[in-house]
Design an enzyme around this catalytic site. Structure first.
Site, PDB file in Angstrom:
ATOM      1  N   TYR A 144       0.858  -1.187   0.000  1.00  0.00           N
ATOM      2  CA  TYR A 144       0.000   0.000   0.000  1.00  0.00           C
ATOM      3  C   TYR A 144       0.891   1.232   0.000  1.00  0.00           C
ATOM      4  O   TYR A 144       1.859   1.304   0.748  1.00  0.00           O
ATOM      5  CB  TYR A 144      -0.900   0.006   1.234  1.00  0.00           C
ATOM      6  CG  TYR A 144      -1.791   1.224   1.342  1.00  0.00           C
ATOM      7  CD1 TYR A 144      -2.823   1.440   0.442  1.00  0.00           C
ATOM      8  CD2 TYR A 144      -1.602   2.167   2.362  1.00  0.00           C
ATOM      9  CE1 TYR A 144      -3.643   2.557   0.537  1.00  0.00           C
ATOM     10  CE2 TYR A 144      -2.422   3.283   2.480  1.00  0.00           C
ATOM     11  CZ  TYR A 144      -3.443   3.480   1.567  1.00  0.00           C
ATOM     12  OH  TYR A 144      -4.248   4.579   1.673  1.00  0.00           O
ATOM     13  N   ASP A 239       9.189   2.809   0.091  1.00  0.00           N
ATOM     14  CA  ASP A 239       8.131   3.474   0.846  1.00  0.00           C
ATOM     15  C   ASP A 239       8.263   3.017   2.296  1.00  0.00           C
ATOM     16  O   ASP A 239       7.824   1.937   2.672  1.00  0.00           O
ATOM     17  CB  ASP A 239       6.758   3.109   0.264  1.00  0.00           C
ATOM     18  CG  ASP A 239       5.625   3.826   1.004  1.00  0.00           C
ATOM     19  OD1 ASP A 239       5.902   4.482   2.034  1.00  0.00           O
ATOM     20  OD2 ASP A 239       4.471   3.709   0.550  1.00  0.00           O
ATOM     21  N   LYS A 267       3.893   8.860   9.097  1.00  0.00           N
ATOM     22  CA  LYS A 267       3.570   8.226  10.377  1.00  0.00           C
ATOM     23  C   LYS A 267       4.505   8.669  11.529  1.00  0.00           C
ATOM     24  O   LYS A 267       4.329   9.761  12.041  1.00  0.00           O
ATOM     25  CB  LYS A 267       3.478   6.714  10.198  1.00  0.00           C
ATOM     26  CG  LYS A 267       2.338   6.392   9.206  1.00  0.00           C
ATOM     27  CD  LYS A 267       1.848   4.977   9.183  1.00  0.00           C
ATOM     28  CE  LYS A 267       0.547   4.902   8.399  1.00  0.00           C
ATOM     29  NZ  LYS A 267       0.611   4.254   7.097  1.00  0.00           N
TER      30      LYS A 267
HETATM   31  C1  LIG Z   1       0.065   4.754   5.715  1.00  0.00           C
HETATM   32  C2  LIG Z   1       0.875   4.518   4.509  1.00  0.00           C
HETATM   33  C3  LIG Z   1       0.856   5.402   3.413  1.00  0.00           C
HETATM   34  C4  LIG Z   1      -0.105   6.557   3.328  1.00  0.00           C
HETATM   35  O1  LIG Z   1       0.121   7.500   4.326  1.00  0.00           O
HETATM   36  P1  LIG Z   1      -1.091   8.516   4.697  1.00  0.00           P
HETATM   37  O2  LIG Z   1      -0.447   9.434   5.683  1.00  0.00           O
HETATM   38  O3  LIG Z   1      -2.176   7.655   5.264  1.00  0.00           O
HETATM   39  O4  LIG Z   1      -1.489   9.188   3.448  1.00  0.00           O
HETATM   40  C5  LIG Z   1       1.718   5.194   2.367  1.00  0.00           C
HETATM   41  N1  LIG Z   1       2.558   4.151   2.387  1.00  0.00           N
HETATM   42  C6  LIG Z   1       2.615   3.273   3.392  1.00  0.00           C
HETATM   43  C7  LIG Z   1       3.596   2.162   3.369  1.00  0.00           C
HETATM   44  C8  LIG Z   1       1.750   3.424   4.478  1.00  0.00           C
HETATM   45  O5  LIG Z   1       1.764   2.525   5.461  1.00  0.00           O
END
Ligand SMILES: *Cc1c(COP(=O)(O)O)cnc(C)c1O
Length: 429
Positions: A144, A239, A267
Site C-alpha cells: 500500500y 516506501d 507516520k
Molecule cells: C500509511 C501509509 C501510506 C499513506 O500514508 P497517509 O499518511 O495515510 O497518506 C503510504 N505508504 C505506506 C507504506 C503506508 O503505510
C-alpha cells in the site's frame, strides 16, 4: 461491555460523514460491530466515550512509537503553539527535522516535508518520472502506498504485470503506466523490467510490507531488487512510511543494508500530527522546484507544530535505547505467546519483526506472499478481534493490518495481553 455512547455518536456520524468515518478501515466493516469513539490516550492505553479502557496495539496505525500523549511531544506542542500555528514561511524546526532525517538515513541527502504519506508517494513518483524522463512505475501487489491515483492499481487477471484500476475514479490511462508484480519474486520483477526496458522510471515497494498483513522479505530479496534497478536504470523508491524509524533508527535500509534512491516517510516522523516526507539523492532532489522543473508545493508543509512534534519524537528515539527496548518488548510478547500458539499450531500463526506483529488464521508455517495472506481465515480474525476487544485489547479492526508495540507498553501490559489471547483463542478455536 457498554458502548452506548460510541454507538450514538456513530449513528450521528453516519448522517454527516460517508460511512461515518474519515478513513474507511475505521468503520469496522471487516470485523463487524460498530467503531469505538476514543476520547483519551495515555501511554499504551486508550479510553472510549463509554469509559472502557484498552491496551492499544493500533497506535494510530503506527505513528505513536512513544505511546499516546507522550510528555515530551506534548511539551513541544504546548510551548510552540503559543507562538503561532503556521506562518507559511521557513521555520527553524524544518531545518532541525531535516537534519534528524538525513542523519538517520545516509541515502537521504535532501528531504522535502509534506502533509501525509500519500502526498510523499505521489510526489516521489512525479520526481522519479521527472528525473528519468520515463513514464512507467513498477509496484508490488499487496503493498500500500496511500491513495494517489497512480498507486491505486492492482495486478489484472491474466497478464501478471498489467495494472488495472483498484478504485472507481482511477482512469485506465493512469493505471496503464503502473505495472504490478508480486512481492518476493525477483524473477517476475526482472521479466517486467526487461519487457519495459527504457521506460521504467522507478520500482516502488514497502521493503517490509505492513498493509496486507505483515510480509517478510526473503533472504537477499531487497538486495536483488537493488541490483535489478541499477541494471535497468530504474530508480528504487522505498516506501518507508511505516518501516521508517520503526524497524530501526535508519528504517529498513539500515536493517537490511540496502540503499534506496528515494525514500518516502510519514507516520512516526509526525509524532501523531500530519506529516509526510520524501527524500533521497542530491542530484535527484535538485529536480524539485524551486531548484528544478518538478513542481510540488504545500500551504501547510513543514508546519511548525507538526515539525515540533516530529523533532520531539525523533530526539527521544535517538537519545533513549529505543530500539533495544522495543525489541525486548516484542520478544517478551512472542515468548509468552509461545505456549498458546503451540497449542493451536496449524490454526493460528504469529509473525513479528521488531515492534511490528500480526496474527494470521492459517495452517501455513510462514507467510511471505500475498497469496498466502489471501488464504487466511478473515472470519476467524473478526471473531478474534471481538473477543480481544471484550477483554480490553484493541487491535486494528482488520486482519490485513499489523499491530504495533510502543515504548509505553509495559511487561504488565504484555501479560494482560497474553492472558486475553489465551482466552480469546480458546473461545473461537
Ligand atoms: C500509511 C501509509 C501510506 C499513506 O500514508 P497517509 O499518511 O495515510 O497518506 C503510504 N505508504 C505506506 C507504506 C503506508 O503505510
Amino acid at each position: 461491555m457498554n458502548t452506548e455512547k460510541s454507538a450514538a455518536l456513530y449513528n450521528e456520524a453516519l448522517q454527516y460523514l460517508p460511512g461515518g468515518v474519515n478513513s474507511p478501515v475505521r468503520a469496522f466493516r471487516s470485523v463487524g460491530g460498530t467503531p469505538l469513539f476514543m476520547k483519551k490516550g495515555a501511554g499504551s492505553r486508550i479510553i472510549d466515550e463509554d469509559d472502557n479502557e484498552y491496551i492499544d496495539y493500533c497506535m494510530s496505525w503506527g505513528p505513536l512509537i512513544l505511546g499516546h500523549a507522550d510528555a515530551e511531544v506534548l511539551r513541544a506542542l504546548r510551548e510552540n503553539a503559543v507562538n503561532g500555528t503556521s506562518f507559511g514561511t521557513p521555520h527553524r524546526f524544518e531545518v532541525e527535522m531535516a537534519k534528524l532525517v538525513t542523519g538517520a538515513y545516509p541515502s537521504i541527502e535532501k528531504v522535502r516535508f509534506v502533509n501525509s504519506g500519500t502526498e510523499a508517494v505521489m510526489s516521489a513518483v512525479r520526481l522519479a518520472r521527472g528525473f528519468t524522463g520515463r513514464d512507467k512505475i513498477i509496484k508490488c501487489d499487496g503493498c500500500y502506498h496511500g491513495h494517489a491515483d497512480c498507486m491505486l492499481v492492482a495486478s489484472g487477471s491474466g497478464l501478471a504485470t498489467f495494472g488495472t484500476p483498484d478504485s472507481a475514479g482511477v482512469t485506465s490511462g493512469n493505471a496503464q503506466d503502473t505495472l504490478v508484480v508480486p512481492y518476493n519474486d525477483p524473477e517476475q520483477l526482472e521479466a517486467c523490467l526487461k519487457k519495459n526496458e527504457g521506460s521504467v522510471a522507478a520500482v516502488i515497494m514497502e521493503p517490509v510490507p505492513c498493509n496486507y498483513a505483515l510480509l517478510l522479505p526473503g533472504i537477499d530479496y531487497l538486495k536483488t531488487v537493488r541490483g535489478l534497478c541499477d541494471r535497468y536504470g530504474a530508480l528504487l523508491i522505498f516506501d518507508e512510511v511505516i518501516n521508517g524509524f520503526r524497524v530501526a533508527w535508519g528504517g529498513a535500509q539500515e536493517y537490511y543494508g540496502v540503499r534506496a534512491d528515494l525514500t518516502t516517510l510519514g507516520k512516526i516522523i509526525g509524532g501523531g500530527l500530519p506529516v509526510g516526507a520524501y527524500g533521497g539523492r542530491r542530484d535527484i532532489m535538485s529536480k524539485i522546484a524551486p531548484d528544478g522543473p518538478v513542481y510540488q508545493a504545500g500551504t501547510l508543509s513543514g508546519n511548525p507544530l507538526a515539525m515540533a512534534a516530529g523533532v520531539a519524537t525523533l530526539k527521544k528515539l535517538a537519545e533513549t535505547k529505543a530500539y533495544a527496548s522495543l525489541r525486548e518488548k516484542a520478544e517478551l510478547l512472542r515468548r509468552k505467546l509461545q505456549p498458546v500458539l503451540q497449542q493451536h499450531a496449524g490454526r493460528v500463526l504469529f509473525q513479528q519483526l521488531e515492534s511490528i506483529f500480526c496474527f494470521y488464521f492459517t495452517g501455513a508455517e510462514e507467510i511471505k506472499t500475498l497469496d498466502e495472506v489471501k488464504k487466511c481465515d478473515m472470519r476467524l480474525f473478526a471473531q478474534y478481534h471481538r473477543e480481544l476487544l471484550n477483554r480490553g485489547i484493541y487491535l486494528a479492526p482488520s486482519g490485513y493490518e499489523v499491530g504495533f508495540l510502543s515504548l509505553a507498553h509495559t511487561a504488565a501490559d504484555i501479560d494482560r495481553t497474553v492472558a486475553a489471547v489465551v482466552a480469546s483463542l480458546k473461545a473461537i478455536l
